[in-house]
Design an enzyme around this catalytic site. Structure first.
Site, short mmCIF file in Angstrom:
data_model
loop_
_atom_site.label_atom_id
_atom_site.label_comp_id
_atom_site.label_asym_id
_atom_site.label_seq_id
_atom_site.Cartn_x
_atom_site.Cartn_y
_atom_site.Cartn_z
N GLY A 167 0.87 -1.14 -0.05
CA GLY A 167 -0.01 -0.16 0.16
C GLY A 167 0.85 1.20 0.01
N ASN A 168 0.23 2.51 0.25
CA ASN A 168 0.98 3.56 0.39
C ASN A 168 0.27 4.37 1.43
OD1 ASN A 168 -0.97 5.45 -1.18
ND2 ASN A 168 -0.67 4.01 -2.89
N ARG A 169 1.07 5.68 1.50
CA ARG A 169 0.66 6.69 2.50
C ARG A 169 -0.55 7.57 2.25
NH1 ARG A 169 5.92 9.28 4.24
NH2 ARG A 169 4.20 10.76 5.28
#
Ligand code: CTP
Length: 409
Positions: free
Chosen positions: A210-212
């Site tokens: 995933g990412n932020r």
């Protein structure tokens, strides 16, 4: 309260009047001076002492009290914004037809400031052609009518017609005050699609890449577009934020789901803004069961494949003539090229109309409430937006979108 911005809070007679007490509290606590104008039927739901105590101001209830102060013209003339919450079907009808049969409708006729209606009623009333026409009339004249929320209504019913969350109505009021005379519904009649959040690509039933991205910038874009009168579809990937008032939210998880949802919504859209951070890669395979640790201490190798570039596809296809396609780029400068050089190259590569370039690092962009950016246009323009709330950046983006929509195509 000298010097503070003046708000008239009109309350009409619906059960949601009790939620207007929360709205009033939010408005006064944020430093606004609020005069409450309840209609006679609103007072059957929530009494005058509640409005007086929470606003700290006298409550004007009818044209026949304090006549020497000419309240039926003064309140409207002096206001910086009038917000009616809840706005019943009856109130919308009276406002649309210019009636002046009580203090609130008199105030609406004398107001020269922006006017916001937050309707609340049963779904059948909201969908009735009479109400549809009244809402259209009010919007055409420049009023901001927030779409009601979908959910549980009074009694056992549920559907569209709930008063939007008071925090969201308060956000609309603050935005209108910030923009002043520019707070016109210049996106009325338009359908815009905004993507937000970060996608997740699953390795097995519990693990993902995933990412932020928090989705805040996308939500700000959706909220501000709705406040400018647009019909908004917000395609939200893994966000935990409250749905903005008057926005249709489609929830997705992976880049493939995001792509399907955005493309479907884009079919009749006037503008598409890709504020989401879709994962560029996904695992080549999805394990059916949770991947177990091996006894010999070895770790599995994850093979990744590239996801389609949704923004580039949208820009290449343009499902509707004149559709405006907007992308985002989080960049860092390096020895070879500056942040803007990278941005210009990306704009050319993706062939979108506008590219919002953020410099990442320094606590900016991700998971924060503020943002700064340069918006590059395919026409060679560069619009610098100073560090500030994401809603402000969103409004500048919509300003540029509105300009492009006005061009002949
Ligand atoms: N985007 C997209 N589909 C993807 C990846 C990104 O539509 N699979 C969109 C994002 O929503 C954003 C824009 O493309 O609007 C920029 O994404 P970015 O990751 O910066 O672009 P890339 O082409 O992946 O460039 P880079 O090689 O710098 O990561």
């Amino acid at each position: 309260m000298a010097g503070s911005r003046r708000v008239v809070l009109g309350v009409s007679g619906g059960i949601a009047a009790y939620k207007a007490a929360d709205l009033l509290r939010r408005l006064t606590e944020s430093g606004l001076s609020v005069r409450v104008v309840p209609t006679a039927s609103a007072l059957k739901f929530v009494g005058e002492p509640t409005w007086a105590a929470l606003s700290g101001q006298p409550v004007a209830t009818e044209v026949w009290s304090a006549v020497h102060e000419v309240p039926h013209v003064r309140l409207g003339q002096e206001a910086d914004v009038v917000v009616v919450a809840p706005a019943t079907a009856d109130l919308l009808a009276r406002a649309a037809h210019g009636l002046a049969d009580d203090l609130l409708t008199n105030t609406l006729l004398t107001a020269r400031c922006p006017v916001v209606f937050a309707p609340a009623m049963h779904t059948e009333m909201w969908e009735h052609p009479a109400t549809r026409e009244n809402v259209a009339t009010l919007r055409r004249r420049g009023a901001i009518v927030i779409e009601p929320a979908v959910g549980r209504l009074t009694g056992a019913d549920s559907g569209k017609g709930r008063l939007p969350d008071p925090a969201e109505i308060s956000a609309v009021v603050h935005r209108v005050l910030r923009r002043g005379a520019e707070a016109t519904p210049d996106l009325a009649g338009r359908h815009v699609v905004v993507s937000a959040g970060g996608t997740r690509e699953y390795l097995d039933p519990v693990r993902f890449l995933g990412n932020r991205s928090s989705g805040r910038q996308g939500y700000a874009l959706a909220r501000t577009a709705a406040a400018r009168g647009a019909r908004v579809t917000l395609v939200a990937a893994n966000t935990v934020l409250d749905a903005p008032a008057g926005v249709d939210v489609v929830r997705v998880g992976t880049t493939a789901e995001l792509r399907t949802a955005v493309r479907a919504a884009a079919a009749d859209a006037d503008a598409v803004v890709m504020a989401a951070a879709p994962a560029d890669f996904r695992p080549a395979g999805l394990a059916e069961h949770k991947i177990k640790k091996a006894d010999d201490g070895s770790a599995p190798t994850v093979v990744l494949v590239q996801n389609p570039d949704i923004l580039a596809e949208l820009a290449a296809e343009r499902s509707r003539a004149g559709q405006v396609v907007v992308g985002f780029a989080a960049e860092t400068g390096d020895a070879a090229a500056s942040v803007l050089d990278h941005g210009r190259a990306k704009l050319a590569r993706k062939r979108c109309d506008l590219l919002v370039v953020n410099e990442v690092g320094e606590g900016r962009a991700f998971e924060t409430a503020d943002n700064a950016a340069v918006i590059l246009g395919s026409d060679g323009t560069a619009t610098e937006v100073p560090f500030g709330p994401k809603d402000d950046l969103a409004d500048v983006i919509w300003d540029l979108v509105v300009k492009r929509l006005a061009l002949p195509h």
